[in-house]
Design a protein around this motif. Sequence first.
Motif, PDB file in Angstrom:
ATOM      1  N   ALA A  11       0.845  -1.067   0.029  1.00  0.00           N
ATOM      2  CA  ALA A  11       0.057   0.098  -0.004  1.00  0.00           C
ATOM      3  C   ALA A  11       0.885   1.258   0.141  1.00  0.00           C
ATOM      4  N   TRP A  12       0.559   2.322  -0.743  1.00  0.00           N
ATOM      5  CA  TRP A  12       1.234   3.508  -0.736  1.00  0.00           C
ATOM      6  C   TRP A  12       0.269   4.721  -0.315  1.00  0.00           C
ATOM      7  N   LEU A  13       0.661   5.537   0.581  1.00  0.00           N
ATOM      8  CA  LEU A  13      -0.292   6.370   0.826  1.00  0.00           C
ATOM      9  C   LEU A  13       0.427   7.664   0.447  1.00  0.00           C
ATOM     10  N   THR A  14      -0.257   8.529  -0.253  1.00  0.00           N
ATOM     11  CA  THR A  14       0.430   9.836  -0.610  1.00  0.00           C
ATOM     12  C   THR A  14      -0.728  10.862  -0.718  1.00  0.00           C
ATOM     13  N   ARG A  15      -0.342  12.206  -0.654  1.00  0.00           N
ATOM     14  CA  ARG A  15      -1.430  13.189  -0.886  1.00  0.00           C
ATOM     15  C   ARG A  15      -2.092  13.143  -2.102  1.00  0.00           C
ATOM     16  N   ARG A  54     -10.932  22.087   0.241  1.00  0.00           N
ATOM     17  CA  ARG A  54     -11.592  22.429   1.510  1.00  0.00           C
ATOM     18  C   ARG A  54     -11.163  21.320   2.743  1.00  0.00           C
ATOM     19  N   ALA A  55     -10.839  20.207   2.038  1.00  0.00           N
ATOM     20  CA  ALA A  55     -10.445  19.320   3.177  1.00  0.00           C
ATOM     21  C   ALA A  55      -8.959  18.760   3.235  1.00  0.00           C
ATOM     22  N   VAL A  56      -8.653  18.289   2.115  1.00  0.00           N
ATOM     23  CA  VAL A  56      -7.189  17.973   1.998  1.00  0.00           C
ATOM     24  C   VAL A  56      -6.189  18.956   2.086  1.00  0.00           C
ATOM     25  N   ALA A  57      -6.326  20.214   1.539  1.00  0.00           N
ATOM     26  CA  ALA A  57      -5.146  21.260   1.769  1.00  0.00           C
ATOM     27  C   ALA A  57      -5.248  21.803   3.019  1.00  0.00           C
ATOM     28  N   PRO A  58      -6.207  22.279   3.428  1.00  0.00           N
ATOM     29  CA  PRO A  58      -6.324  22.706   5.307  1.00  0.00           C
ATOM     30  C   PRO A  58      -5.931  21.574   5.995  1.00  0.00           C
ATOM     31  N   GLY A  59      -6.375  20.421   5.781  1.00  0.00           N
ATOM     32  CA  GLY A  59      -5.844  19.121   6.525  1.00  0.00           C
ATOM     33  C   GLY A  59      -4.277  18.914   6.736  1.00  0.00           C
ATOM     34  N   ALA A  61      -2.136  21.162   6.047  1.00  0.00           N
ATOM     35  CA  ALA A  61      -1.458  22.640   6.835  1.00  0.00           C
ATOM     36  C   ALA A  61      -1.762  22.755   8.272  1.00  0.00           C
ATOM     37  N   SER A  62      -2.773  21.692   8.718  1.00  0.00           N
ATOM     38  CA  SER A  62      -2.805  21.719  10.186  1.00  0.00           C
ATOM     39  C   SER A  62      -2.679  20.460  10.787  1.00  0.00           C
ATOM     40  N   ASN A  63      -1.905  19.708  10.316  1.00  0.00           N
ATOM     41  CA  ASN A  63      -1.377  18.300  10.630  1.00  0.00           C
ATOM     42  C   ASN A  63      -2.502  17.146  11.005  1.00  0.00           C
ATOM     43  N   VAL A  64      -3.645  17.229  10.008  1.00  0.00           N
ATOM     44  CA  VAL A  64      -4.677  16.271   9.991  1.00  0.00           C
ATOM     45  C   VAL A  64      -4.652  15.748   8.770  1.00  0.00           C
ATOM     46  N   PRO A  65      -3.545  15.051   7.972  1.00  0.00           N
ATOM     47  CA  PRO A  65      -3.643  14.708   6.687  1.00  0.00           C
ATOM     48  C   PRO A  65      -4.906  13.752   6.110  1.00  0.00           C
ATOM     49  N   THR A  66      -5.020  13.804   4.861  1.00  0.00           N
ATOM     50  CA  THR A  66      -5.656  12.893   3.937  1.00  0.00           C
ATOM     51  C   THR A  66      -4.796  12.350   3.003  1.00  0.00           C
TER      52      THR A  66
END
Length: 189
Positions: A11-15, A54-59, A61-66
């Motif tokens: 599995a690879w997890l990337t932004r 609205r979810a990925v970029a701000p997440g 930026a604030s240490n709650v990644p997707t």
Amino acid sequence: MYEHTLTDGTAWLTRPTGTDIDRIVECCQDPELARWTTIPSPYHRGDAEDFLDRAVAPGWASNVPTWAVRTAAHGQVEGMVGLHARGHRTCEIGFWLAPAHRGRGLMSRAVTLVCDFAFASDGLDLARITWRAVVGNHPSAAVARRNGFHYEGSTRSSGIQRGSRVDEWHAARLATDPPTPAPNWPDLG
């Protein structure tokens, strides 16, 4: 937060990025995804663009990644897994997977990677990760249980799904919990 790619070689997890929009839209046409998650239904290109903006970029930026879940370093999106802030050193995990990859352990691997990173002192240094699902979402419950989440109960009418109240299952994993299947889950049949 700087971007972290997580992998175990399967599995690879990337932004997720703008190049993933068409694939995200394709995956989100699955009726089971709409049944168990809060994604818009029907799901359109604008929904994927809003998700990234609205979810990925701000997440990130604030240490709650997707992260986008992939089966190769530069493979297409097969699912998503993300964290959502829920208080001091606490996040909620959420995830979905495309139908072709369900039941093969890919999401369990992805959740393992996220939990390992989230609890690591050089990662997010979380103390607790929560999970919740609409009552009846057995595949999601199986992933949570396999990853050491302890069942904490169900709550009546605690969630909102497409404007209607729904009952939810709740579980959590502490940084001190082992990453092995958690005991004492009831038969959720």
